[in-house]
Design an enzyme around this catalytic site. Structure first.
Site, short mmCIF file in Angstrom:
data_model
loop_
_atom_site.label_atom_id
_atom_site.label_comp_id
_atom_site.label_asym_id
_atom_site.label_seq_id
_atom_site.Cartn_x
_atom_site.Cartn_y
_atom_site.Cartn_z
N ARG A 47 0.84 -1.19 0.00
CA ARG A 47 0.00 0.00 0.00
C ARG A 47 0.89 1.26 0.00
NH1 ARG A 47 -5.10 1.79 -1.13
NH2 ARG A 47 -6.15 2.84 0.60
N THR A 107 -9.95 0.38 -9.13
CA THR A 107 -8.93 -0.54 -8.67
C THR A 107 -8.98 -1.72 -9.62
OG1 THR A 107 -9.23 0.32 -6.47
CG2 THR A 107 -8.43 -1.93 -6.59
N THR A 148 -4.05 -0.78 -7.24
CA THR A 148 -4.86 0.39 -7.53
C THR A 148 -4.06 1.68 -7.66
OG1 THR A 148 -6.82 1.61 -6.78
CG2 THR A 148 -5.29 0.93 -5.08
N SER A 185 -10.17 -0.59 1.22
CA SER A 185 -11.22 -1.61 1.17
C SER A 185 -10.80 -2.83 0.35
CB SER A 185 -12.50 -1.03 0.56
OG SER A 185 -12.98 0.02 1.34
#
Ligand code: GLY
Length: 566
Positions: free
Chosen positions: A106, A376, A394, A448
């Protein structure tokens, strides 16, 4: 489980558990697309070209991790709306040696980021700044993630895994109707942020070939010296162009970026193990809460996609998403009470005054004491050796922040919008964030993304995930229920209509196809739901072991998704 049922009983809930059962059965099954099956290996991704690259790598003797790296880079070329070098993602995997893996690549907030960086002087939020241009960009994690994955689990030379992407960038790929629609929808912002650029330099039509020479050169550079992305020429270009565009990312942010191997969440459900994403993903915990509640409530007694079924899921979703907004965030910055959120007693108490026959307004639901375009993309891979890989990656919105690193030819994310710009303020998905997910230097923004592998007796039987911002979690949930509870094969499961509730706004979102089911919609409205019909929810890429022991693809026709297998 006996203890759970008796506790539920003492709360006076059990008597309500089997209400609403096989009544009101609507026929909501849409046209079912034919299933694609394979004997030993399969890939489902957002694009034909990328799925074929993955199978080619497997045919060369590579494993699912090699294929995943090659597919990730191929998607950065042929699916620029979400495939990426300038973004980040999560991987959940199960290996031939029975390990369950979780890799978090991330993005992080740059070190100069601050909690109030998107606030106007009057304390309102300037969402343009968190969505468009350099200030919206988190420090990208995808290249580091793929490198770390390769170091531990790759078997083919790194450079060979980038070759197919280089070829696709040089030779070009053919634009589809969806590509053109999506390009048109971001054209204005791409021009605004970049001036003349490759995506808007001419008017594109279906069937045109898009070649990306700068991107091909960057991929060639990465094939030889991947560290250039974080501490070489490419890092300089990123810091320079993000800075010119109003951003605060420094070379040191790139130099210091690390991906993280985490313990995946494992949720037992009806004899299966659901291996899924822990924080900073919110998907695993929300999915876990939902599955535990639904198991107690004997979900199999409800007719699939009936009004009662939709109501039950929506009411539980409200409670799970309220917890999401209060408690979920980067666990390296905020104590996320994972164990407590999945604790039996907590989940029982959470059902206090649960409206088995009605609707609780979202304004009456709070957390309990103890937080796009939805572009994404997800791909799933299984190989003949027994490895299963589930990756969601994403740029956040379609084409991310719209900022193209000029000489390098790739797009930067706008992932900073996934932080809570201020407590109680919505992000682009309408999700409300609390203090837990406030902006802090070096922190990962809550996500998410819910890549998931389902195991039975330690063998992968279902590999799945989806794009869709806040709707990712409910999309994954509905497909898990379709397959594990309602016994559907994966293609019919993916073809089913979807719905979504996320607590706030207090709206039940439904795909357009539900409009054809008037009596069902009337029932939901008379229960008190505010219905909102919307564009397709999610684009699932899934693979399932079918009754005959073959791999079967769940290919979402909401996108250009494609399965390739042998
Ligand atoms: N950017 C969407 C998500 O990570 O949830």
């Amino acid at each position: 489980m006996k203890r759970v049922i008796s506790r539920l009983g003492s709360l006076g809930v059990t008597m309500l558990l089997c209400f609403g059962c096989k009544n009101n059965r609507p026929n909501t099954s849409p046209v079912v697309n034919p299933a694609v099956t394979a004997d030993s290996m399969m890939i489902v991704s957002a694009r034909k070209e990328a799925s074929e690259v993955g199978v080619w790598i497997l045919m060369q003797g590579g494993n699912a991790f090699d294929a995943a790296i090659a597919v990730h880079f191929a998607l950065a070329v042929v699916y620029p709306q979400a495939g990426n070098l300038g973004g980040g993602g999560f991987m959940i995997a199960h290996t031939e040696n029975n390990e369950n893996l979780c890799l978090d690549f991330r993005e992080t907030a740059p070190m100069q980021a601050s909690a109030d960086m998107y606030l106007n002087p009057d304390e309102s939020v300037d969402q343009k700044k968190s969505l468009l241009g350099g200030l919206a960009c988190g420090v990208p994690g995808s290249v580091r993630g793929m490198l770390d994955l390769h170091k531990k689990y790759g078997t083919m030379p790194w450079a060979e895994l980038l070759m197919p992407a280089i070829k696709l960038a040089e030779d070009g790929f053919v634009l589809t109707t969806l590509d053109i629609q999506e390009l048109e929808s971001v054209q204005h912002d791409l021009d605004l942020i970049n001036g003349p650029n490759i995506f808007t330099s001419r008017s594109w039509h279906v069937g045109d070939t898009l070649r990306q020479i700068h991107l091909a050169n960057t991929l060639k550079q990465l094939a030889v010296n991947p560290e250039d992305f974080y501490q070489g020429e490419i890092a300089n270009q990123i810091a320079r162009d993000v800075g010119f565009s109003g951003g605060i990312m420094q070379i040191t942010d790139l130099q210091n970026y690390k991906s993280i191997w985490r313990e995946p969440l494992i949720i037992p459900f009806r004899g299966y193990q659901i291996v899924t994403m822990p924080p900073p993903g919110s998907g695993g915990i929300v999915l876990g809460q939902m599955l535990i509640w639904l198991d107690w409530m004997k979900i199999d007694l409800y007719s699939h996609n009936s009004a009662r079924y939709i109501q039950l899921l929506a009411e539980l979703e409200k409670r799970a998403y309220a917890d999401r907004s209060e408690y979920l965030a980067d666990p390296d910055f905020f104590h996320v009470p994972i164990r407590q959120l999945l604790d039996t007693l907590y989940l029982i108490n959470r059902l206090h005054l649960f409206p088995f026959n009605g609707v609780t307004p979202s304004s009456n639901i709070k957390h309990m004491p103890v937080s796009e375009h939805e572009q994404t993309t997800h791909f799933s891979i299984v190989d003949a050796k027994g490895n299963a890989v589930s990756i969601t990656t994403t740029l956040n919105s379609a084409y991310g922040s719209k900022l193209i690193i000029k000489d390098a030819g790739f797009l930067m994310n706008n992932e900073m919008d996934d932080f809570a710009a201020a407590p109680g303020v919505k992000n682009q998905f309408g999700l409300i964030g609390g203090k837990a997910n406030c902006i802090e230097p070096g922190k990962r923004m809550l996500s998410s993304m819910t890549p998931t592998v389902v195991l039975k007796d330690n063998q992968p039987v279902l590999v799945l995930g989806s794009p869709g911002g806040a709707t990712i979690i409910t999309t994954v949930l509905q497909n898990i229920l379709n397959v594990l509870v309602y016994g559907m094969d994966i293609q019919p499961s993916v073809d089913q209509l979807r719905f979504h509730h996320q607590w706030l706004p207090d709206v039940l979102y439904l795909e357009e196809g539900w409009k054809a089911h008037n009596p069902l919609m009337d029932s939901l409205q008379s229960m008190g739901y505010v219905l909102q019909f919307r564009s397709p929810i999610g684009r699932v890429s899934a693979i399932m072991k079918n009754k005959n022991g073959r791999w079967e693809a769940g290919v979402d026709k909401r996108g250009d998704n494609y399965a390739s297998g042998r």
